[in-house]
Design a protein around this motif. Structure first.
Motif, PDB file in Angstrom:
ATOM      1  N   ASN A  73      -5.098  14.347  11.927  1.00  0.00           N
ATOM      2  CA  ASN A  73      -3.866  14.167  12.705  1.00  0.00           C
ATOM      3  C   ASN A  73      -2.622  13.937  11.849  1.00  0.00           C
ATOM      4  O   ASN A  73      -1.726  13.202  12.237  1.00  0.00           O
ATOM      5  CB  ASN A  73      -4.021  13.040  13.732  1.00  0.00           C
ATOM      6  CG  ASN A  73      -5.156  13.312  14.685  1.00  0.00           C
ATOM      7  OD1 ASN A  73      -5.252  14.403  15.248  1.00  0.00           O
ATOM      8  ND2 ASN A  73      -6.040  12.350  14.847  1.00  0.00           N
ATOM      9  N   THR A  74      -2.606  14.528  10.658  1.00  0.00           N
ATOM     10  CA  THR A  74      -1.412  14.494   9.815  1.00  0.00           C
ATOM     11  C   THR A  74      -1.094  15.913   9.381  1.00  0.00           C
ATOM     12  O   THR A  74      -1.960  16.783   9.368  1.00  0.00           O
ATOM     13  CB  THR A  74      -1.596  13.617   8.564  1.00  0.00           C
ATOM     14  OG1 THR A  74      -2.614  14.186   7.746  1.00  0.00           O
ATOM     15  CG2 THR A  74      -1.951  12.204   8.918  1.00  0.00           C
ATOM     16  N   ALA A  75       0.152  16.121   9.010  1.00  0.00           N
ATOM     17  CA  ALA A  75       0.569  17.442   8.558  1.00  0.00           C
ATOM     18  C   ALA A  75       0.710  17.440   7.039  1.00  0.00           C
ATOM     19  O   ALA A  75      -0.242  17.134   6.330  1.00  0.00           O
ATOM     20  CB  ALA A  75       1.863  17.851   9.250  1.00  0.00           C
ATOM     21  N   HIS A  76       1.900  17.727   6.542  1.00  0.00           N
ATOM     22  CA  HIS A  76       2.096  17.955   5.118  1.00  0.00           C
ATOM     23  C   HIS A  76       2.213  16.676   4.285  1.00  0.00           C
ATOM     24  O   HIS A  76       2.069  16.721   3.065  1.00  0.00           O
ATOM     25  CB  HIS A  76       3.352  18.817   4.926  1.00  0.00           C
ATOM     26  CG  HIS A  76       3.478  19.395   3.561  1.00  0.00           C
ATOM     27  ND1 HIS A  76       2.555  20.273   3.024  1.00  0.00           N
ATOM     28  CD2 HIS A  76       4.410  19.214   2.604  1.00  0.00           C
ATOM     29  CE1 HIS A  76       2.925  20.615   1.808  1.00  0.00           C
ATOM     30  NE2 HIS A  76       4.045  19.982   1.512  1.00  0.00           N
ATOM     31  N   TYR A  77       2.473  15.561   4.911  1.00  0.00           N
ATOM     32  CA  TYR A  77       2.688  14.318   4.162  1.00  0.00           C
ATOM     33  C   TYR A  77       1.742  13.210   4.622  1.00  0.00           C
ATOM     34  O   TYR A  77       2.173  12.209   5.185  1.00  0.00           O
ATOM     35  CB  TYR A  77       4.146  13.854   4.312  1.00  0.00           C
ATOM     36  CG  TYR A  77       5.128  14.840   3.765  1.00  0.00           C
ATOM     37  CD1 TYR A  77       5.305  14.981   2.393  1.00  0.00           C
ATOM     38  CD2 TYR A  77       5.867  15.649   4.616  1.00  0.00           C
ATOM     39  CE1 TYR A  77       6.213  15.899   1.883  1.00  0.00           C
ATOM     40  CE2 TYR A  77       6.773  16.575   4.121  1.00  0.00           C
ATOM     41  CZ  TYR A  77       6.939  16.698   2.750  1.00  0.00           C
ATOM     42  OH  TYR A  77       7.824  17.606   2.255  1.00  0.00           O
ATOM     43  N   PRO A  78       0.443  13.345   4.357  1.00  0.00           N
ATOM     44  CA  PRO A  78      -0.479  12.292   4.785  1.00  0.00           C
ATOM     45  C   PRO A  78      -0.172  10.944   4.151  1.00  0.00           C
ATOM     46  O   PRO A  78      -0.431   9.906   4.744  1.00  0.00           O
ATOM     47  CB  PRO A  78      -1.856  12.812   4.372  1.00  0.00           C
ATOM     48  CG  PRO A  78      -1.604  13.895   3.399  1.00  0.00           C
ATOM     49  CD  PRO A  78      -0.233  14.432   3.671  1.00  0.00           C
ATOM     50  N   ASN A  79       0.435  10.953   2.953  1.00  0.00           N
ATOM     51  CA  ASN A  79       0.783   9.690   2.300  1.00  0.00           C
ATOM     52  C   ASN A  79       1.872   8.941   3.070  1.00  0.00           C
ATOM     53  O   ASN A  79       1.936   7.710   3.011  1.00  0.00           O
ATOM     54  CB  ASN A  79       1.232   9.930   0.864  1.00  0.00           C
ATOM     55  CG  ASN A  79       2.422  10.858   0.770  1.00  0.00           C
ATOM     56  OD1 ASN A  79       2.494  11.880   1.458  1.00  0.00           O
ATOM     57  ND2 ASN A  79       3.363  10.542  -0.095  1.00  0.00           N
ATOM     58  N   LEU A  80       2.699   9.646   3.824  1.00  0.00           N
ATOM     59  CA  LEU A  80       3.736   9.009   4.640  1.00  0.00           C
ATOM     60  C   LEU A  80       3.288   8.812   6.080  1.00  0.00           C
ATOM     61  O   LEU A  80       3.663   7.835   6.725  1.00  0.00           O
ATOM     62  CB  LEU A  80       5.020   9.859   4.620  1.00  0.00           C
ATOM     63  CG  LEU A  80       5.661  10.071   3.258  1.00  0.00           C
ATOM     64  CD1 LEU A  80       6.863  10.997   3.383  1.00  0.00           C
ATOM     65  CD2 LEU A  80       6.065   8.748   2.640  1.00  0.00           C
ATOM     66  N   GLU A  81       2.498   9.748   6.588  1.00  0.00           N
ATOM     67  CA  GLU A  81       2.081   9.701   7.989  1.00  0.00           C
ATOM     68  C   GLU A  81       0.953   8.700   8.235  1.00  0.00           C
ATOM     69  O   GLU A  81       0.911   8.077   9.296  1.00  0.00           O
ATOM     70  CB  GLU A  81       1.663  11.100   8.450  1.00  0.00           C
ATOM     71  CG  GLU A  81       2.805  12.107   8.406  1.00  0.00           C
ATOM     72  CD  GLU A  81       2.346  13.510   8.704  1.00  0.00           C
ATOM     73  OE1 GLU A  81       1.723  13.711   9.766  1.00  0.00           O
ATOM     74  OE2 GLU A  81       2.590  14.405   7.868  1.00  0.00           O
ATOM     75  N   GLN A  82       0.042   8.581   7.298  1.00  0.00           N
ATOM     76  CA  GLN A  82      -1.067   7.627   7.406  1.00  0.00           C
ATOM     77  C   GLN A  82      -1.327   7.007   6.031  1.00  0.00           C
ATOM     78  O   GLN A  82      -2.341   7.293   5.391  1.00  0.00           O
ATOM     79  CB  GLN A  82      -2.320   8.320   7.942  1.00  0.00           C
ATOM     80  CG  GLN A  82      -2.171   8.774   9.383  1.00  0.00           C
ATOM     81  CD  GLN A  82      -3.497   9.114  10.004  1.00  0.00           C
ATOM     82  OE1 GLN A  82      -4.516   8.500   9.698  1.00  0.00           O
ATOM     83  NE2 GLN A  82      -3.495  10.085  10.883  1.00  0.00           N
ATOM     84  N   PRO A  83      -0.402   6.169   5.576  1.00  0.00           N
ATOM     85  CA  PRO A  83      -0.517   5.641   4.207  1.00  0.00           C
ATOM     86  C   PRO A  83      -1.795   4.849   3.949  1.00  0.00           C
ATOM     87  O   PRO A  83      -2.354   4.923   2.852  1.00  0.00           O
ATOM     88  CB  PRO A  83       0.733   4.777   4.038  1.00  0.00           C
ATOM     89  CG  PRO A  83       1.273   4.565   5.400  1.00  0.00           C
ATOM     90  CD  PRO A  83       0.787   5.685   6.253  1.00  0.00           C
ATOM     91  N   ALA A  84      -2.283   4.108   4.908  1.00  0.00           N
ATOM     92  CA  ALA A  84      -3.502   3.323   4.678  1.00  0.00           C
ATOM     93  C   ALA A  84      -4.700   4.246   4.440  1.00  0.00           C
ATOM     94  O   ALA A  84      -5.503   4.007   3.518  1.00  0.00           O
ATOM     95  CB  ALA A  84      -3.766   2.388   5.850  1.00  0.00           C
TER      96      ALA A  84
END
Length: 102
Positions: A73-84
């Motif tokens: 459930n994330t697109a191009h920025y998993p580090n920003l969309e789901q940082p944990a």
């Protein structure tokens, strides 16, 4: 495997980080992947564009020790969309390879 000292010398110079030199072209990148002698982690958002998902799959299947983590459930920025979730993937990978790169 490359030692931490070897890796460090490739990214740090006496003045700080060594930046890529645009005048030196990087060629045959995909063809050279199989010669990498270190673990590689690819992290992709499950909703990213098809070409990005294809490239990270190709990267992680082309290296001897490639690992792929798909962050749902994330697109191009998993580090920003789901940082944990992203951080857990990094920490887990580093824990798994800790003894392999010394």
């Amino acid at each position: 495997m490359a030692s931490p000292e070897t890796l460090f010398t490739h990214i740090m110079g006496p003045e700080g980080p060594v930046l890529p030199t645009p005048a030196v072209p990087v060629t045959e990148t995909w063809q050279r992947l199989s010669s990498l002698d270190l673990p590689v982690l690819g992290i992709a958002g499950s909703l990213d564009a098809a070409d990005h998902l294809r490239m990270v799959r190709e990267l992680t299947t082309s290296v001897p020790e490639g690992h792929l983590v798909s962050v749902e459930n994330t697109a191009h920025y998993p580090n920003l969309e789901q940082p944990a979730t992203f951080n857990e993937a990094i920490n887990s990978f580093l824990g798994d390879v800790d003894g392999k790169i010394r």
